[in-house]
Enzyme design. Structure first.
Site, PDB file in Angstrom:
ATOM      1  N   GLU A  20      -1.679  -1.313   8.074  1.00  0.00           N
ATOM      2  CA  GLU A  20      -1.333  -2.635   8.106  1.00  0.00           C
ATOM      3  C   GLU A  20      -0.637  -2.893   9.300  1.00  0.00           C
ATOM      4  OE1 GLU A  20      -1.384  -5.677   7.017  1.00  0.00           O
ATOM      5  OE2 GLU A  20      -2.212  -5.640   4.964  1.00  0.00           O
ATOM      6  N   ARG A 103       8.468  -7.128  -2.575  1.00  0.00           N
ATOM      7  CA  ARG A 103       8.809  -6.322  -1.552  1.00  0.00           C
ATOM      8  C   ARG A 103       8.473  -6.947  -0.101  1.00  0.00           C
ATOM      9  NH1 ARG A 103       4.031  -4.875   1.055  1.00  0.00           N
ATOM     10  NH2 ARG A 103       2.219  -4.167  -0.387  1.00  0.00           N
ATOM     11  N   ASN A 105       6.413  -7.609   3.253  1.00  0.00           N
ATOM     12  CA  ASN A 105       5.049  -7.569   3.597  1.00  0.00           C
ATOM     13  C   ASN A 105       4.757  -7.981   4.878  1.00  0.00           C
ATOM     14  OD1 ASN A 105       2.353  -6.788   2.364  1.00  0.00           O
ATOM     15  ND2 ASN A 105       1.881  -8.926   2.546  1.00  0.00           N
ATOM     16  N   ASN A 151       1.479 -13.184   3.934  1.00  0.00           N
ATOM     17  CA  ASN A 151       0.549 -12.225   4.844  1.00  0.00           C
ATOM     18  C   ASN A 151       0.497 -12.852   6.211  1.00  0.00           C
ATOM     19  OD1 ASN A 151      -0.583  -9.816   4.484  1.00  0.00           O
ATOM     20  ND2 ASN A 151      -1.470 -10.686   2.618  1.00  0.00           N
ATOM     21  N   ASP A 199      -6.129 -11.817   5.028  1.00  0.00           N
ATOM     22  CA  ASP A 199      -5.045 -11.205   4.968  1.00  0.00           C
ATOM     23  C   ASP A 199      -4.311 -11.135   6.378  1.00  0.00           C
ATOM     24  OD1 ASP A 199      -3.056  -8.894   4.859  1.00  0.00           O
ATOM     25  OD2 ASP A 199      -4.682  -7.712   3.651  1.00  0.00           O
TER      26      ASP A 199
END
Ligand code: CA
Length: 294
Positions: A20, A103, A105, A151, A199
């Site tokens: 990521e 959490r 991101n 995101n 995303d």
């Protein structure tokens, strides 16, 4: 509508469970990215193929660059400073985040050197997350609540428009962004994304967005002025998570992927799931911004 398609090559066989958040460090010619659930920060130098990584000991949502050449992390429920080699992990700020429920991101530094980072529901079901603004003075403010999976983030070249993805909504939204205060306003939808779920994303020098499509095997180039997909990069992995422009001319599009969520059979059919890919789409990106440390 038929769109122009590009291919992608494997840049690094890294097999990240949840690769990521790539970010290009133009000073050192390196790409940093994370394996969120692997608790790792990775560093790849394309010119030498050198690769190293370090363990953060907790899920690391994003890594961003600092103007003093160190790194800033949003990891689990806290912000940390860390040296580029992983030494000197130090608490920077503890926002009011319940790490049992959510959490950190994706996150990115704004044009004025502050961090925007969002949280997500661990279970990916409820709008328990928020988008936060972190300043060099360690102050944290909430920009947006009611987010399920915070995101992709990207700014227009003038910094006055913020593009944003809350993945389950299957769309890219825009906000007016106040460069002075970091405040956001006037939310509107600029594109719908149905090739998997949107995303991470990056913006190019022509103002178009490159949106990673989780479950979609591709990155879409979307024009936010019309909402139309103009081009696509086909990726030989289904879980395409994020993108960043890099390389000496910012013309290399780096693409992170994941094997999270794949069955053993699916993973066997996608041997490159979790690897880092690169494409040359023929347009350059904009440089990344750096967090200003006090
Ligand atoms: Ca993501």
């Amino acid at each position: 509508m038929a769109v122009k398609e590009h291919g992608a090559d494997v840049a690094l066989e890294v097999q990240a469970e949840l690769g990521e958040g790539p970010v290009w460090d133009e000073r050192r010619g390196r790409l940093f990215f994370v394996d969120i659930v692997g608790n790792r920060v990775h560093c790849f130098e394309p010119s030498t193929k050198a690769h190293r990584s370090f363990d953060v000991g907790r899920p690391v949502g994003c890594v961003v660059l600092r103007d003093d050449d160190g790194l800033l992390l949003a990891a689990h429920d806290t912000f940390f400073l860390v040296d580029e080699d992983g030494a000197g992990l130090e608490l920077f700020a503890g926002p009011p985040v319940d790490g049992q429920l959510v959490r950190f991101n994706d996150g990115k530094v704004c044009p004025r050197g502050r961090l925007l980072a969002g949280t997500m529901d661990w279970a990916k079901q409820e709008p328990l997350g928020s988008l936060y603004l972190l300043g060099p003075d360690r102050r944290v403010s909430v920009l947006l609540e009611g987010v399920t999976i915070s995101n992709g983030l990207a700014w227009s070249a003038d910094g006055k428009t913020l593009y944003y993805v809350d993945t389950p909504l299957h769309r890219v939204d825009a906000f007016d962004f106040d460069l002075e205060s970091g405040a956001i306003a006037n939310r509107r939808t600029v594109a719908q994304v149905s090739d998997g779920a949107p995303d991470g994303m990056a913006i190019d020098a022509e103002g178009c967005l490159w949106v990673a499509c989780w479950g979609g095997h591709r990155v879409l180039r979307v024009d936010p002025a019309t909402g139309r997909a103009l081009e696509a990069v086909r990726v030989p992995a289904s879980q395409v998570s994020s993108v960043a422009f890099g390389g000496p001319d910012l013309g290399d599009l780096y693409i992170t992927t994941a094997w999270e969520g794949l069955s053993p059979e699916q993973r066997a059919s996608e041997p490159h799931a979790g690897d880092l890919f690169v494409a040359r789409p023929g347009v350059a990106g904009l440089p990344s911004y750096r967090f200003k440390v006090p």
